[in-house]
Design a protein around this motif. Structure first.
Motif, short mmCIF file in Angstrom:
data_model
loop_
_atom_site.label_atom_id
_atom_site.label_comp_id
_atom_site.label_asym_id
_atom_site.label_seq_id
_atom_site.Cartn_x
_atom_site.Cartn_y
_atom_site.Cartn_z
N SER A 113 -8.98 -3.93 3.03
CA SER A 113 -8.25 -3.29 4.14
C SER A 113 -6.99 -2.57 3.71
CB SER A 113 -7.91 -4.35 5.21
OG SER A 113 -9.07 -4.91 5.78
N TRP A 114 -6.70 -2.54 2.40
CA TRP A 114 -5.44 -1.95 1.94
C TRP A 114 -5.25 -0.49 2.35
CZ3 TRP A 114 -6.76 2.00 -1.28
CH2 TRP A 114 -7.97 1.89 -1.97
N PRO A 115 -6.28 0.36 2.45
CA PRO A 115 -6.00 1.74 2.90
C PRO A 115 -5.41 1.79 4.30
CG PRO A 115 -8.16 1.62 1.86
CD PRO A 115 -7.71 0.22 2.08
N ILE A 116 -5.82 0.86 5.15
CA ILE A 116 -5.28 0.82 6.52
C ILE A 116 -3.79 0.53 6.49
CG2 ILE A 116 -5.44 -0.34 8.76
CD1 ILE A 116 -8.32 -1.15 7.99
N TYR A 117 -3.40 -0.44 5.67
CA TYR A 117 -2.00 -0.87 5.66
C TYR A 117 -1.11 0.13 4.92
CZ TYR A 117 -4.47 -5.04 7.14
OH TYR A 117 -5.30 -5.91 7.80
N VAL A 118 -1.65 0.79 3.91
CA VAL A 118 -0.89 1.85 3.25
C VAL A 118 -0.61 2.98 4.24
CG1 VAL A 118 -1.00 3.65 1.49
CG2 VAL A 118 -1.72 1.31 0.93
N LYS A 119 -1.61 3.35 5.01
CA LYS A 119 -1.43 4.39 6.02
C LYS A 119 -0.43 3.96 7.08
CE LYS A 119 -3.95 7.37 9.24
NZ LYS A 119 -5.29 7.74 9.79
N ALA A 120 -0.51 2.69 7.50
CA ALA A 120 0.42 2.17 8.51
C ALA A 120 1.86 2.21 8.00
CB ALA A 120 0.04 0.75 8.90
N PHE A 121 2.05 1.80 6.75
CA PHE A 121 3.40 1.83 6.17
C PHE A 121 3.92 3.27 6.10
CE2 PHE A 121 6.50 1.81 2.71
CZ PHE A 121 7.30 0.74 3.09
N TRP A 122 3.08 4.20 5.71
CA TRP A 122 3.48 5.60 5.65
C TRP A 122 3.83 6.13 7.04
CZ3 TRP A 122 5.29 8.91 2.35
CH2 TRP A 122 5.26 10.27 2.64
N ASN A 123 3.04 5.76 8.04
CA ASN A 123 3.33 6.19 9.41
C ASN A 123 4.69 5.69 9.86
OD1 ASN A 123 0.86 7.46 9.57
ND2 ASN A 123 -0.12 5.87 10.81
N ALA A 124 4.97 4.40 9.57
CA ALA A 124 6.25 3.83 9.98
C ALA A 124 7.41 4.44 9.19
CB ALA A 124 6.23 2.31 9.79
N LEU A 125 7.18 4.72 7.91
CA LEU A 125 8.24 5.27 7.06
C LEU A 125 8.59 6.70 7.47
CD1 LEU A 125 9.98 4.66 4.52
CD2 LEU A 125 8.15 5.70 3.16
N THR A 126 7.59 7.48 7.82
CA THR A 126 7.81 8.89 8.14
C THR A 126 7.99 9.14 9.63
OG1 THR A 126 5.43 9.31 8.27
CG2 THR A 126 6.51 9.61 6.12
N GLY A 127 7.76 8.12 10.45
CA GLY A 127 7.86 8.31 11.89
C GLY A 127 6.69 9.04 12.49
N LYS A 128 5.58 9.11 11.75
CA LYS A 128 4.39 9.80 12.25
C LYS A 128 3.80 9.03 13.40
CE LYS A 128 -0.19 11.44 10.88
NZ LYS A 128 -1.19 11.53 9.78
#
Length: 563
Positions: free
Chosen positions: A460-475
């Protein structure tokens, strides 16, 4: 703007004058048995012993990794240390929480309030005596009004019907509201037929939290319960939760998410993942007044939510954010490890990915935007630590990605994370001292070895990497309801990273077996890499089966069509 349909609301009942008759409720014996089983699981001395041993194993593994004499090449060593530090710290904090789970929130005041929940000189009308859904609820001598909200946004109508029908039948006088963000006339007619009120927003915003806040501008109960459209409540929902509100500082009472559709690999893995949290971690959070809302199967005090300006609408994880704001305002929360509603776990890879992405993004938002460890937070030390665990939990889902890279570094470049004089036996001893006991904990808490949990945790790591990026960038991530009805979707729309990773690991495994098969130490890396390849391969086989099923469904919808 508001579209409010209350045609199904029962007219005022004048009824005969009250009769001097006392009414008490002894409770459902089966419900009492379920409470005893839930509490026994959380208080098991055997579990406490395993937790203590696992803690010692984690500490020993940390000492082994940190020993400079064992350090290998810097790049793989750093990758291992970062990943293992995340896993070790979160595991230790989780075990500390579970060790605190012996606290039972049902105190004397609760039991007294529950005994007199329907006991008052102002007794029931004769025409309501045989209908538990019309029994007036009391806290002390004060009557309380309760609204039950069923939130919907495009779910299957049959699913909604099961939940609304059960919500109307919950014991204790209450009003059932269907909050329809899907704007469906069919759902409106369903609510009317089943005896529930219907509310439709004409303007969106705030997703589920905005839907609830809009309903709160219409419904005026002292308490309100929230149920997702796929969570069917049991009759004792209010009987078990309302007595906690005899304490004026209790903001909400949360019960677990229990799933009744554990039939597929994905639904079993997702369900078992949550089982440990709801049976052991959330009860431990009671000790620290840090149990948080999970969005459904929860009852709120209206005045507490009003105190923070309504449900939080600035995040996809409105439940955790609302809990955090309530705790910062000094309110208390209660969690009871008793099933009061049964729902559906995500059954497909796409549904699971959307659910996890939403949850993980909300957790990372707390970490990056509202760090619980900050001195500006009006929280106790224990609450800070618990919310820190919540906000960093999904980092443990990114750690497997770092560990996936380590075997290829040794196979292709000869870079090892540990010194060459560390024997495989020594490494295995410390490794099993941590991971073996973690598996033992999972075995004990779930009743058997649940390989589906390990599979989903590893891929499931791609999901959590994407989630972290969304939170970091405000996407902003589009809102997606887990059980939303709609056409089949191919899982390969969301598993591209896992597919590419599988191809890379497969090639690496072939290279490792061909080039280093005779080297005992390298065989350890090859075995590690082959294991990762098999795990990803098993996951992709599930994706292939789902893809074929989706193609079959599309062909059934369009006879003769080509998917």
């Amino acid at each position: 703007m508001t579209s409010l349909d209350t045609r199904s609301a029962p007219p005022p009942r004048p009824g005969p004058p009250p009769t001097p008759r006392a009414t008490t409720i002894q409770g459902d014996p089966q419900a009492a048995a379920r409470r005893r089983d839930a509490n026994a699981a959380a208080h098991s001395p055997s579990l406490m012993l395993i937790m203590l041993l696992a803690t010692l194993g984690a500490v020993a593994y940390a000492v082994f990794l940190l020993d400079p004499d064992h350090r290998g090449d810097w790049l793989p060593y750093v990758l291992v240390m970062v990943a293992e530090t995340i896993l070790l710290v979160l595991a230790l904090l989780a075990m500390w929480t579970v060790l605190s789970s012996g606290y039972d929130p049902r105190d004397f005041a609760y039991h007294q309030a529950r005994e007199r929940l329907f006991d008052t000189p102002q007794v029931l009308h004769d025409d309501a005596a045989g209908d538990p859904t019309r029994w007036q609820l009391y806290l002390g001598e004060r009557p309380v009004t309760v609204d039950v909200f069923v939130t919907t946004c495009g779910e299957d109508v049959d699913t909604i019907a099961r939940t609304v029908r059960a919500a109307v039948a919950v014991h204790g006088e209450h009003r059932t509201w269907v909050l329809d963000d899907g704007r469906s006339d069919e759902v409106r007619d369903l609510a009317t037929t089943l005896g529930a009120r219907y509310v439709r927003r004409l303007s969106g915003g705030g997703q589920k939290a905005g839907n609830v806040n809009h309903a709160l501008s219409i419904a005026k109960g002292d308490l309100f319960a929230i149920l997702d459209a796929d969570f069917v409540p049991r009759p004792e929902l209010l009987v078990e939760t309302v007595p906690f509100f005899v304490r004026e500082d209790v903001a909400f009472v949360q019960s677990p998410q229990t799933y009744g559709n554990m039939t597929s690999l994905i639904s079993r893995g997702a369900g078992y993942m949550q089982a440990v949290f709801y049976r052991f971690v959330q009860p431990g959070r009671n000790r620290f007044n840090a149990a948080f809302c999970v969005g459904t199967n929860v009852v709120f005090r209206r005045s507490a939510v009003d105190d923070i300006g309504g449900m939080c609408t600035d995040s996809k994880s409105e439940d955790v954010w609302t809990s955090l704001h309530l705790h910062e305002r000094g309110w208390r929360s209660v969690y009871i490890p008793q099933t009061l509603a049964v729902g559906d776990a995500p059954e497909t890879i796409v549904a699971y990915a959307k659910q996890q992405l939403r949850w993980a993004t909300g957790g990372f938002e707390i970490l990056l935007q509202h760090n619980p460890l900050s001195r500006r937070r009006e929280l106790t030390l224990d609450q800070r630590l618990q919310y820190f665990v919540t906000s960093t939990h999904y980092l443990s889902g990114i750690a497997p990605l770092l560990l996936l890279v380590v075997p290829p570094l040794q196979i292709y470049l000869g870079l090892a994370p540990m010194r060459l004089d560390v024997s495989p036996g020594t490494w295995a001893l410390y490794y099993l001292g941590f991971y073996g006991l973690q598996i033992a904990i999972a075995f004990f808490t779930l009743g058997s070895f649940r390989w589906e949990v390990l599979l989903l945790a590893a891929v499931s790591w791609p999901i959590y990497v994407k989630a972290f990026w969304n939170a970091l960038t405000g996407k902003q991530q589009a809102w997606s309801v887990t059980g939303r009805a709609g056409g089949p979707t191919s899982p390969f729309e969301v598993v591209v990273p896992q597919t590419l990773c599988f191809v890379f690991l497969l090639v690496t495994s072939v290279v490792g077996v061909w080039q280093y098969g005779g080297d005992a130490l390298t065989n350890l890396s090859v075995a590690w890499n082959v294991t990762n390849t098999l795990i990803l391969g098993g996951f992709l086989l599930t994706a292939v089966r789902e893809h074929r099923a989706a193609r079959g469904s599309r062909r059934a919808v369009v006879p003769g069509g080509v998917a």
